[in-house]
Design a protein around this motif. Structure first.
Motif, PDB file in Angstrom:
ATOM      1  N   SER A 236     -19.308 -32.381  20.248  1.00 27.79           N
ATOM      2  CA  SER A 236     -20.522 -32.589  21.032  1.00 27.79           C
ATOM      3  C   SER A 236     -21.721 -32.013  20.284  1.00 27.79           C
ATOM      4  CB  SER A 236     -20.403 -31.911  22.397  1.00 27.79           C
ATOM      5  OG  SER A 236     -19.358 -32.460  23.165  1.00 27.79           O
ATOM      6  N   TYR A 237     -22.844 -32.674  20.427  1.00 25.89           N
ATOM      7  CA  TYR A 237     -24.071 -32.165  19.808  1.00 25.89           C
ATOM      8  C   TYR A 237     -25.272 -32.573  20.642  1.00 25.89           C
ATOM      9  CZ  TYR A 237     -25.358 -36.857  18.317  1.00 25.89           C
ATOM     10  OH  TYR A 237     -25.725 -38.184  18.318  1.00 25.89           O
ATOM     11  N   LYS A 238     -26.369 -31.879  20.440  1.00 26.27           N
ATOM     12  CA  LYS A 238     -27.664 -32.281  20.944  1.00 26.27           C
ATOM     13  C   LYS A 238     -28.707 -31.838  19.927  1.00 26.27           C
ATOM     14  CE  LYS A 238     -30.326 -30.098  23.570  1.00 26.27           C
ATOM     15  NZ  LYS A 238     -31.113 -29.460  24.661  1.00 26.27           N
ATOM     16  N   THR A 239     -29.836 -32.487  19.909  1.00 24.31           N
ATOM     17  CA  THR A 239     -30.923 -32.054  19.041  1.00 24.31           C
ATOM     18  C   THR A 239     -32.004 -31.410  19.897  1.00 24.31           C
ATOM     19  OG1 THR A 239     -31.830 -34.294  19.129  1.00 24.31           O
ATOM     20  CG2 THR A 239     -30.526 -33.706  17.196  1.00 24.31           C
ATOM     21  N   ALA A 240     -32.747 -30.499  19.297  1.00 24.79           N
ATOM     22  CA  ALA A 240     -33.813 -29.779  19.997  1.00 24.79           C
ATOM     23  C   ALA A 240     -34.900 -29.436  18.991  1.00 24.79           C
ATOM     24  CB  ALA A 240     -33.249 -28.525  20.665  1.00 24.79           C
TER      25      ALA A 240
ATOM     26  N   GLU B 234     -30.236 -38.039  14.180  1.00 26.96           N
ATOM     27  CA  GLU B 234     -31.385 -38.548  14.922  1.00 26.96           C
ATOM     28  C   GLU B 234     -31.061 -38.793  16.388  1.00 26.96           C
ATOM     29  OE1 GLU B 234     -34.723 -39.222  14.267  1.00 26.96           O
ATOM     30  OE2 GLU B 234     -34.292 -37.892  12.593  1.00 26.96           O
ATOM     31  N   GLY B 235     -29.823 -38.624  16.789  1.00 25.35           N
ATOM     32  CA  GLY B 235     -29.463 -38.831  18.179  1.00 25.35           C
ATOM     33  C   GLY B 235     -29.943 -37.693  19.068  1.00 25.35           C
ATOM     34  N   LYS B 236     -30.276 -38.024  20.301  1.00 28.30           N
ATOM     35  CA  LYS B 236     -30.684 -37.001  21.255  1.00 28.30           C
ATOM     36  C   LYS B 236     -29.486 -36.141  21.646  1.00 28.30           C
ATOM     37  CE  LYS B 236     -31.637 -37.996  25.605  1.00 28.30           C
ATOM     38  NZ  LYS B 236     -32.320 -38.512  26.819  1.00 28.30           N
ATOM     39  N   LYS B 237     -28.334 -36.799  21.821  1.00 23.00           N
ATOM     40  CA  LYS B 237     -27.095 -36.102  22.144  1.00 23.00           C
ATOM     41  C   LYS B 237     -25.947 -37.067  21.916  1.00 23.00           C
ATOM     42  CE  LYS B 237     -27.230 -37.341  27.051  1.00 23.00           C
ATOM     43  NZ  LYS B 237     -27.211 -36.851  28.442  1.00 23.00           N
ATOM     44  N   GLY B 238     -24.730 -36.535  21.872  1.00 24.69           N
ATOM     45  CA  GLY B 238     -23.568 -37.393  21.700  1.00 24.69           C
ATOM     46  C   GLY B 238     -22.377 -36.647  21.164  1.00 24.69           C
ATOM     47  N   LYS B 239     -21.449 -37.388  20.559  1.00 26.28           N
ATOM     48  CA  LYS B 239     -20.263 -36.814  19.931  1.00 26.28           C
ATOM     49  C   LYS B 239     -20.119 -37.403  18.536  1.00 26.28           C
ATOM     50  CE  LYS B 239     -16.441 -35.791  21.815  1.00 26.28           C
ATOM     51  NZ  LYS B 239     -15.100 -35.840  22.431  1.00 26.28           N
ATOM     52  N   THR B 240     -19.680 -36.589  17.616  1.00 25.92           N
ATOM     53  CA  THR B 240     -19.504 -37.042  16.241  1.00 25.92           C
ATOM     54  C   THR B 240     -18.440 -36.197  15.566  1.00 25.92           C
ATOM     55  OG1 THR B 240     -20.679 -37.547  14.176  1.00 25.92           O
ATOM     56  CG2 THR B 240     -21.273 -35.503  15.291  1.00 25.92           C
TER      57      THR B 240
ATOM     58  N   GLY C 173     -31.021 -25.207  24.486  1.00 27.11           N
ATOM     59  CA  GLY C 173     -30.068 -25.995  25.247  1.00 27.11           C
ATOM     60  C   GLY C 173     -29.236 -25.155  26.186  1.00 27.11           C
ATOM     61  N   HIS C 174     -28.325 -25.837  26.852  1.00 26.20           N
ATOM     62  CA  HIS C 174     -27.361 -25.197  27.751  1.00 26.20           C
ATOM     63  C   HIS C 174     -25.962 -25.539  27.266  1.00 26.20           C
ATOM     64  CE1 HIS C 174     -24.990 -24.599  31.501  1.00 26.20           C
ATOM     65  NE2 HIS C 174     -25.834 -23.581  31.646  1.00 26.20           N
ATOM     66  N   GLU C 175     -25.056 -24.591  27.396  1.00 26.30           N
ATOM     67  CA  GLU C 175     -23.706 -24.793  26.862  1.00 26.30           C
ATOM     68  C   GLU C 175     -23.035 -26.055  27.396  1.00 26.30           C
ATOM     69  OE1 GLU C 175     -21.459 -21.252  27.545  1.00 26.30           O
ATOM     70  OE2 GLU C 175     -22.459 -20.122  25.958  1.00 26.30           O
TER      71      GLU C 175
ATOM     72  N   SER D 250     -36.825 -29.353  13.713  1.00 25.92           N
ATOM     73  CA  SER D 250     -35.729 -30.056  14.376  1.00 25.92           C
ATOM     74  C   SER D 250     -34.422 -29.310  14.119  1.00 25.92           C
ATOM     75  CB  SER D 250     -35.622 -31.481  13.840  1.00 25.92           C
ATOM     76  OG  SER D 250     -34.516 -32.148  14.412  1.00 25.92           O
ATOM     77  N   VAL D 251     -33.668 -29.045  15.188  1.00 27.53           N
ATOM     78  CA  VAL D 251     -32.384 -28.351  15.048  1.00 27.53           C
ATOM     79  C   VAL D 251     -31.294 -29.123  15.776  1.00 27.53           C
ATOM     80  CG1 VAL D 251     -33.486 -26.094  14.824  1.00 27.53           C
ATOM     81  CG2 VAL D 251     -32.745 -26.882  17.083  1.00 27.53           C
ATOM     82  N   ILE D 252     -30.058 -28.871  15.348  1.00 30.79           N
ATOM     83  CA  ILE D 252     -28.878 -29.467  15.976  1.00 30.79           C
ATOM     84  C   ILE D 252     -28.072 -28.352  16.614  1.00 30.79           C
ATOM     85  CG2 ILE D 252     -26.798 -30.861  15.631  1.00 30.79           C
ATOM     86  CD1 ILE D 252     -28.027 -31.698  12.893  1.00 30.79           C
ATOM     87  N   VAL D 253     -27.730 -28.528  17.882  1.00 26.38           N
ATOM     88  CA  VAL D 253     -26.789 -27.632  18.553  1.00 26.38           C
ATOM     89  C   VAL D 253     -25.455 -28.364  18.598  1.00 26.38           C
ATOM     90  CG1 VAL D 253     -26.295 -26.304  20.637  1.00 26.38           C
ATOM     91  CG2 VAL D 253     -28.679 -26.732  19.965  1.00 26.38           C
ATOM     92  N   SER D 254     -24.427 -27.797  17.971  1.00 25.51           N
ATOM     93  CA  SER D 254     -23.141 -28.493  17.864  1.00 25.51           C
ATOM     94  C   SER D 254     -21.999 -27.576  18.257  1.00 25.51           C
ATOM     95  CB  SER D 254     -22.923 -28.991  16.430  1.00 25.51           C
ATOM     96  OG  SER D 254     -22.801 -27.892  15.540  1.00 25.51           O
ATOM     97  N   ARG D 255     -20.868 -28.199  18.580  1.00 24.04           N
ATOM     98  CA  ARG D 255     -19.635 -27.445  18.854  1.00 24.04           C
ATOM     99  C   ARG D 255     -18.572 -27.913  17.862  1.00 24.04           C
ATOM    100  NH1 ARG D 255     -17.999 -24.221  23.187  1.00 24.04           N
ATOM    101  NH2 ARG D 255     -19.704 -24.968  24.546  1.00 24.04           N
TER     102      ARG D 255
END
Length: 425
Positions: free
Chosen positions: A60-64, A97-103, A50-52, A70-75
């Motif tokens: 914020s998160y995205k999956t890749a 399971e989300g492609k990206k979002g906030k949680t 991903g990109h920052e 399957s991994v999660i990139v989170s802040r």
């Protein structure tokens, strides 16, 4: 010496499968080779996730994907980035399971185990049943090692791997140039779209530094643009080149005058971007700011291949994710500038859609060609994929790297030599 290979035992003979000028067709179609690639390559090197700018805020998160993982990139709440294995420590269900979002947290949908943004296990239903069995601190989501360069995030399962910057090596110079296309603003992901094609991942890997196909496969694209733009994309006989950057990376320079987007800002504004320049000027931007944005809006004049899974391709990220030996998922990531004028980012998106979009003039034609390569590669089992174009006309670049003409197959040979090195290791 015979060029024939015993295809029944081919998975154990990688040395004979990759020659300096060709690779065996089984690299596209042998399922045993594919399974070993996932382990020996994707589990043992730096993989782009991903990109920052895709995780800009707390939560914020995205999956890749890293191979099949399957991994999660989170802040997290301290604004630190994490790359977490997307697998509950209880019974292995994915927790996102989300492609990206906030949680605020990640929760397993099977038994309700809850994890914080940094992966720590925070909540377990009926915790009394685990009294004396284990401590929650012992079972966080598994964190992967990751490093960043110019906002690009790479992760790895290999703990003793060389530092990312060492792995990128000669590619760093080109990444530095690529990020200038945000027009003087921080680079920002504007969105992405995804599709799959019925072909092996290496077919797409080859495509990024293959200029030879452009006037044939992309004839419809060239016919859709104005004459000035068509002249720019008539680069096969130009001064461009393809350069082996080491570690499987390569760069294909198609339009040398657009390599450094901050060079020669006094050049005339192309007619196709004059309306954009007028709009930006009317908004109050200085002449220098307008020229910087107009020059950057169409992207850089090169494609950069970063082995094994991402390309910085003129104006976008192209990410590949291997699904099976004959299926690959592609992510095309549109880029713009954080805080840039809306007109600049909108123009970037329109240009992206024109070529890369699902209704565009470029990607659908590419995907058709990739599918045909996969289909044709299964006709016969003693054949070879040729990579010998330009091999007798190589030079040394100013950076000391092997270099060939823009239509040479220098980049493909570089990628396959790294492939062989990793598969043998």
């Amino acid at each position: 010496m015979s060029n024939k290979i015993d295809v029944k035992n081919i998975a154990a003979d990688y040395e004979s499968m990759v020659k300096p000028d060709k690779v065996h067709t089984s690299l596209y179609s042998n399922p045993e080779i594919f399974e070993e690639e996932l382990d020996k390559i994707f589990n043992n090197t730096w993989v782009w996730v991903g990109h920052e700018s895709e995780v800009p805020e707390v939560g914020s998160y995205k999956t890749a994907m890293i191979g099949r993982h399957s991994v999660i990139v989170s802040r997290d709440r301290k604004r630190n980035i994490h790359v977490l294995l997307n697998r509950c420590r209880h019974r292995a269900a994915t927790v996102c399971e989300g492609k990206k979002g906030k949680t605020k947290s990640f929760m397993c949908p099977y038994h309700g185990w809850g994890y914080s943004l940094d992966g720590a296990l925070r909540a377990i239903p009926k915790p009394e049943e685990y009294e004396g069995v284990f401590d929650k601190s012992e079972l966080p989501l598994i964190s992967l090692r990751f490093e960043t360069y110019q906002g690009l995030i790479f992760a790895t399962f290999k703990e003793d791997i060389q530092p990312l910057e060492e792995f990128l090596g000669g590619a760093k110079k080109w990444i530095d140039l690529f990020v200038k296309q945000s027009g003087g603003f921080p680079l920002k992901v504007l969105g992405d779209h995804r599709f799959r094609f019925p072909g092996n991942w290496k077919i797409q890997l080859e495509n990024t530094t293959d200029a030879y196909h452009f006037p044939i496969v992309h004839k419809s694209f060239v016919s859709s643009v104005d004459e000035q733009t068509a002249d720019i994309f008539d680069f096969l006989d130009g001064e461009g080149h393809v350069e082996d950057l080491g570690n499987g990376h390569s760069v294909m320079v198609m339009i040398p005058e657009l390599v450094d987007l901050e060079h020669d800002l006094e050049a005339p504004i192309p007619e196709r971007f004059q309306d954009l320049a007028d709009e930006l000027a009317a908004e109050g931007h200085s002449d220098l700011e307008v020229r910087r944005m107009v020059r950057a809006v169409g992207g850089s004049g090169f494609n950069l291949n970063l082995f094994p899974n991402v390309a910085c391709s003129m104006a976008f990220f192209r990410v590949l994710a291997p699904v099976s030996v004959n299926e690959t998922e592609i992510h095309h990531v549109a880029l713009g500038g954080e805080g840039a004028p809306a007109a600049f980012n909108q123009m970037r998106l329109r240009l992206h859609e024109h070529f890369q979009g699902p209704m565009g003039f470029g990607t659908p034609d590419d995907a058709e060609a990739w599918e045909r390569v996969q289909k044709g590669s299964q006709a016969g089992n003693e054949e070879w994929i040729l990579l010998n174009r330009g091999q007798n006309h190589l030079t040394t670049s100013p950076d000391g790297n092997v270099s060939g003409a823009v239509c040479s197959e220098t980049g493909m040979r570089a990628a396959y030599q790294q492939w062989k090195k990793m598969m043998i290791a």
